[in-house]
Scaffold this active site. Structure first.
Site, PDB file in Angstrom:
ATOM      1  N   ASP A  33       0.829  -1.205   0.000  1.00 59.40           N
ATOM      2  CA  ASP A  33       0.000   0.000   0.000  1.00 59.40           C
ATOM      3  C   ASP A  33       0.863   1.254   0.000  1.00 59.40           C
ATOM      4  O   ASP A  33       1.429   1.635   1.033  1.00 59.40           O
ATOM      5  CB  ASP A  33      -0.912   0.002   1.239  1.00 59.40           C
ATOM      6  CG  ASP A  33      -2.000  -1.050   1.141  1.00 59.40           C
ATOM      7  OD1 ASP A  33      -2.727  -1.054   0.131  1.00 59.40           O
ATOM      8  OD2 ASP A  33      -2.115  -1.872   2.067  1.00 59.40           O
ATOM      9  N   ASP A 172     -10.412  -5.610  -0.587  1.00 65.22           N
ATOM     10  CA  ASP A 172      -9.346  -4.996   0.211  1.00 65.22           C
ATOM     11  C   ASP A 172      -9.942  -4.160   1.338  1.00 65.22           C
ATOM     12  O   ASP A 172     -10.603  -3.145   1.072  1.00 65.22           O
ATOM     13  CB  ASP A 172      -8.465  -4.119  -0.708  1.00 65.22           C
ATOM     14  CG  ASP A 172      -7.256  -3.547   0.020  1.00 65.22           C
ATOM     15  OD1 ASP A 172      -7.030  -3.880   1.194  1.00 65.22           O
ATOM     16  OD2 ASP A 172      -6.521  -2.747  -0.616  1.00 65.22           O
TER      17      ASP A 172
HETATM   18  C1  DX5 Z   1      -6.257   0.369   3.035  1.00 65.55           C
HETATM   19  C2  DX5 Z   1      -5.326  -0.579   2.303  1.00 65.55           C
HETATM   20  C3  DX5 Z   1      -5.513  -2.015   2.680  1.00 65.55           C
HETATM   21  C4  DX5 Z   1      -5.407  -2.266   4.147  1.00 65.55           C
HETATM   22  C5  DX5 Z   1      -5.518  -3.705   4.507  1.00 65.55           C
HETATM   23  O1  DX5 Z   1      -6.023   1.654   2.590  1.00 65.55           O
HETATM   24  O2  DX5 Z   1      -5.523  -0.491   0.916  1.00 65.55           O
HETATM   25  O3  DX5 Z   1      -4.647  -2.833   1.894  1.00 65.55           O
HETATM   26  O4  DX5 Z   1      -4.250  -1.746   4.673  1.00 65.55           O
HETATM   27  O5  DX5 Z   1      -5.410  -3.853   5.886  1.00 65.55           O
HETATM   28  P1  DX5 Z   1      -6.544  -4.541   6.766  1.00 65.55           P
HETATM   29  O6  DX5 Z   1      -6.719  -5.934   6.219  1.00 65.55           O
HETATM   30  O7  DX5 Z   1      -5.992  -4.508   8.147  1.00 65.55           O
HETATM   31  O8  DX5 Z   1      -7.804  -3.742   6.594  1.00 65.55           O
HETATM   32 ZN    ZN Z   2      -4.506  -1.983  -0.400  1.00 69.73          ZN
END
Ligand code: DX5
Ligand code: ZN
Length: 209
Positions: A33, A172
């Protein structure tokens, strides 16, 4: 269903061990990310870290760009990623990225925020790697899944079948071991998992995957 651990939630002081643990779970992908503090209200990492991770593993690197002007950096990210994902909310900038990646034969994903109508992705569904349905507002790991947006999964799957398209459907945000089964039943191909994956011990990860 493939699980893509999102490195944002890892222990960065142990980056090498964290990557090794993903490999030991026989998972195929790492989700990265990239946030610029403008498109979303958080800053994470950029090319140097993505490229460092590239040098440490042969896993498929899926780089989710949450930056304002992705077209400017796109080719640089392709030097160290297998898939790059751009937000459809960026309009022209996203179209430009799709064009560049197609011209170069690269894999691109389109990301749709919770408040965005998936119809905006319709003109681009041919020759893309995946559509990422955001189930949290992008910016932070560890948020609760917004279940109200899950209708988009059926919508995209119907279009995929009707038009014999091959893009993958990825979820996601807020994916955990409780909602995983439900997502499996909804024809989801891939899920990104940040906090739920990295809060497990290395032993627990091996047991679950
Ligand atoms: C949010 C990101 C995700 C997120 C996933 O902006 O795109 O990839 O970090 O983390 P979790 O699974 O903890 O929501
Ligand atoms: Zn993401």
């Amino acid at each position: 269903m493939e699980v893509l651990p999102s490195i944002i939630a890892c222990d960065f002081t142990k980056l090498r061990e964290e990557i090794k643990s993903i490999e030991e779970c026989n998972l195929k992908y790492i989700h990265l990310d990239v946030m610029d503090g403008h498109f979303v209200d958080n800053l994470t990492f950029g090319m140097p870290i993505v490229c460092a991770i590239r040098s440490m593993t042969a896993l498929i690197l899926d780089t989710h760009l949450m930056i304002k002007n992705p077209s400017k950096y796109l080719l640089k990210f392709y030097e160290c990623s297998n898939i790059v994902d751009v937000h459809i909310e960026l309009g022209k900038e996203a179209f430009e990225c799709i064009k560049i990646s197609r011209e170069n034969g690269y894999s691109i994903g389109i990301v749709i925020n919770p408040e965005t109508d998936p119809k905006y992705a319709l003109p681009f569904l041919e020759d893309i790697e995946q559509v990422i349905v955001m189930t949290v507002n992008p910016g932070f790991a560890g948020q609760e899944m917004i279940e109200e947006v899950l209708w988009k999964l059926d919508f995209l799957n119907e279009i995929r079948i009707k038009n014999s398209l091959s893009f993958k459907i990825t979820v996601d945000g807020g994916v955990n071991f409780k909602n995983l089964e439900k997502l499996k039943k909804m024809n989801v191909d891939r899920v990104v998992m940040g906090k739920a994956f990295f809060s497990l011990s290395y032993e627990e990860r091996k047991r679950y995957f």
